[in-house]
Design a protein around this motif. Structure first.
Motif, PDB file in Angstrom:
ATOM      1  N   THR A   8      37.140  23.810  -1.623  1.00  0.00           N
ATOM      2  CA  THR A   8      36.462  24.131  -2.875  1.00  0.00           C
ATOM      3  C   THR A   8      37.384  23.869  -4.055  1.00  0.00           C
ATOM      4  O   THR A   8      38.480  24.425  -4.123  1.00  0.00           O
ATOM      5  CB  THR A   8      36.029  25.605  -2.896  1.00  0.00           C
ATOM      6  OG1 THR A   8      35.203  25.878  -1.760  1.00  0.00           O
ATOM      7  CG2 THR A   8      35.261  25.923  -4.170  1.00  0.00           C
ATOM      8  N   HIS A  11      38.209  26.613  -9.872  1.00  0.00           N
ATOM      9  CA  HIS A  11      37.285  26.853 -10.978  1.00  0.00           C
ATOM     10  C   HIS A  11      37.965  26.507 -12.305  1.00  0.00           C
ATOM     11  O   HIS A  11      39.149  26.786 -12.513  1.00  0.00           O
ATOM     12  CB  HIS A  11      36.855  28.326 -10.986  1.00  0.00           C
ATOM     13  CG  HIS A  11      35.744  28.618 -11.946  1.00  0.00           C
ATOM     14  ND1 HIS A  11      34.411  28.445 -11.632  1.00  0.00           N
ATOM     15  CD2 HIS A  11      35.776  29.047 -13.239  1.00  0.00           C
ATOM     16  CE1 HIS A  11      33.670  28.784 -12.664  1.00  0.00           C
ATOM     17  NE2 HIS A  11      34.471  29.140 -13.652  1.00  0.00           N
ATOM     18  N   LYS A  30      27.396  16.292 -12.231  1.00  0.00           N
ATOM     19  CA  LYS A  30      26.646  17.495 -11.827  1.00  0.00           C
ATOM     20  C   LYS A  30      27.390  18.280 -10.757  1.00  0.00           C
ATOM     21  O   LYS A  30      27.430  19.519 -10.788  1.00  0.00           O
ATOM     22  CB  LYS A  30      25.260  17.098 -11.334  1.00  0.00           C
ATOM     23  CG  LYS A  30      24.295  16.639 -12.416  1.00  0.00           C
ATOM     24  CD  LYS A  30      22.942  16.260 -11.811  1.00  0.00           C
ATOM     25  CE  LYS A  30      21.918  15.912 -12.870  1.00  0.00           C
ATOM     26  NZ  LYS A  30      20.614  15.521 -12.262  1.00  0.00           N
ATOM     27  N   ALA A  31      27.993  17.573  -9.812  1.00  0.00           N
ATOM     28  CA  ALA A  31      28.702  18.247  -8.726  1.00  0.00           C
ATOM     29  C   ALA A  31      29.890  19.033  -9.264  1.00  0.00           C
ATOM     30  O   ALA A  31      30.127  20.188  -8.855  1.00  0.00           O
ATOM     31  CB  ALA A  31      29.161  17.233  -7.686  1.00  0.00           C
ATOM     32  N   GLN A  33      30.256  20.159 -12.338  1.00  0.00           N
ATOM     33  CA  GLN A  33      29.752  21.281 -13.128  1.00  0.00           C
ATOM     34  C   GLN A  33      29.327  22.429 -12.224  1.00  0.00           C
ATOM     35  O   GLN A  33      29.639  23.598 -12.488  1.00  0.00           O
ATOM     36  CB  GLN A  33      28.591  20.845 -14.013  1.00  0.00           C
ATOM     37  CG  GLN A  33      28.116  21.959 -14.950  1.00  0.00           C
ATOM     38  CD  GLN A  33      26.894  21.569 -15.755  1.00  0.00           C
ATOM     39  OE1 GLN A  33      25.931  21.055 -15.202  1.00  0.00           O
ATOM     40  NE2 GLN A  33      26.923  21.808 -17.056  1.00  0.00           N
ATOM     41  N   GLU A  34      28.644  22.118 -11.127  1.00  0.00           N
ATOM     42  CA  GLU A  34      28.214  23.148 -10.185  1.00  0.00           C
ATOM     43  C   GLU A  34      29.408  23.853  -9.541  1.00  0.00           C
ATOM     44  O   GLU A  34      29.326  25.027  -9.156  1.00  0.00           O
ATOM     45  CB  GLU A  34      27.327  22.546  -9.100  1.00  0.00           C
ATOM     46  CG  GLU A  34      25.954  22.112  -9.609  1.00  0.00           C
ATOM     47  CD  GLU A  34      25.172  21.313  -8.579  1.00  0.00           C
ATOM     48  OE1 GLU A  34      25.635  21.207  -7.415  1.00  0.00           O
ATOM     49  OE2 GLU A  34      24.094  20.787  -8.928  1.00  0.00           O
ATOM     50  N   ALA A  35      30.539  23.136  -9.453  1.00  0.00           N
ATOM     51  CA  ALA A  35      31.751  23.727  -8.883  1.00  0.00           C
ATOM     52  C   ALA A  35      32.557  24.515  -9.913  1.00  0.00           C
ATOM     53  O   ALA A  35      33.647  25.006  -9.598  1.00  0.00           O
ATOM     54  CB  ALA A  35      32.619  22.625  -8.276  1.00  0.00           C
ATOM     55  N   PRO A  53      22.606  17.566 -18.311  1.00  0.00           N
ATOM     56  CA  PRO A  53      22.471  19.022 -18.162  1.00  0.00           C
ATOM     57  C   PRO A  53      23.253  19.757 -19.245  1.00  0.00           C
ATOM     58  O   PRO A  53      24.313  19.292 -19.694  1.00  0.00           O
ATOM     59  CB  PRO A  53      23.080  19.281 -16.781  1.00  0.00           C
ATOM     60  CG  PRO A  53      22.925  18.000 -16.047  1.00  0.00           C
ATOM     61  CD  PRO A  53      23.090  16.924 -17.082  1.00  0.00           C
ATOM     62  N   SER A 226      25.122  11.501  -3.995  1.00  0.00           N
ATOM     63  CA  SER A 226      25.746  12.793  -3.682  1.00  0.00           C
ATOM     64  C   SER A 226      26.866  12.656  -2.664  1.00  0.00           C
ATOM     65  O   SER A 226      27.800  13.472  -2.642  1.00  0.00           O
ATOM     66  CB  SER A 226      24.688  13.778  -3.175  1.00  0.00           C
ATOM     67  OG  SER A 226      24.054  13.282  -2.012  1.00  0.00           O
TER      68      SER A 226
END
Length: 257
Positions: A8, A11, A30-31, A33-35, A53, A226
């Protein structure tokens, strides 16, 4: 740290993605940002930029233009530094025999696909040295395989792999990692145009050309945007901290082009 935690990304990473408003670039944006990353993208598609987004900042910029790259990095100052840079901008270039390709088409392909990556790396490197960050250059399986009728594209992508491996050696002692991702046939409008153009050149139908392409992939399928984003996230996570100087194919094993 557990193995799962090592996969992961941290952050709050500060991430720049070129050509990040469409296709692979958008999937990567997007990936991240989601992380939990702070993401800035550039693109020439103003309509796509307006549809990003919420929370992804952007600059209208063409990486083939020095002044645009200068403006991009003026805007990136708002992130307070950079941890990850994804050199994604590129074009397909012409589909034609080498004796049919004109000088302008050849030069534009090289200027965006290779020189554009230089321009961004040139400006980003001092920031990545500060953060001991990561540079990801998007190449292609055409950067490890010959590609008839697509010579400017293939030449530029082989050069990106060389750029990547050289920068990994140059910047490694200062804690900066550099890797290339080599996408295969990625589902989306761009590959549809490539298949259409090659079908015309070869005198085949679109369906015949698509099937011929898939027959050269051992898993007989295209990859998704993705899939490329997932590799970028892995390289940015603690588990990827010792991966540098690599040309990583995400292609379902393309055997030839």
């Amino acid at each position: 740290m557990t193995v799962v935690e090592s996969l992961t990304p941290r952050h709050g990473l500060r991430v720049l993605i070129t050509a990040g408003a469409n296709g692979i670039g958008l999937a990567i944006a997007k990936a991240f940002q989601e992380a939990g990353a702070r993401v800035h993208v550039c693109d020439i598609d103003t309509q796509a930029l307006a549809s990003l987004p919420e929370g992804i900042s952007h600059t209208v910029a063409d990486v083939s233009k020095e002044e645009d790259v200068d403006r991009l990095f003026q805007d990136v100052v708002s992130l307070g530094g950079l941890d990850v840079v994804v050199n994604n901008a590129g074009i397909a270039g012409p589909t034609a025999g080498i004796d049919e390709i004109d000088n302008d088409a050849w030069t534009r392909t090289i200027d965006i696909n290779l020189n554009g990556q230089y321009r961004v790396a040139h400006r980003a490197t001092p920031l990545l040295k500060e953060s001991q960050g990561l540079l990801i250059n998007l190449a292609s399986v055409a950067g490890r395989l010959g590609f008839a009728y697509r010579t400017p594209y293939a030449a530029s992508k082989w050069a990106v792999v060389g750029l990547t491996k050289s920068l990994a050696i140059e910047l490694g002692p200062e804690g900066v990692r550099v890797n290339a991702i080599l996408p295969g046939i990625v589902r989306g409008p761009r590959i549809e145009k490539v298949i259409e153009d090659r079908a015309v050149k070869r005198g085949l139908s679109y369906a015949e050309m698509e099937q011929e392409n898939l027959s050269k992939i051992s898993m007989r399928r295209m990859v998704e945007p993705s899939d490329i984003a997932s590799m970028a996230l892995f390289l940015s996570a603690p588990g990827g901290s010792n991966v540098s100087g690599q040309a990583l194919s995400v292609c379902a094993n393309v055997e030839s082009l």
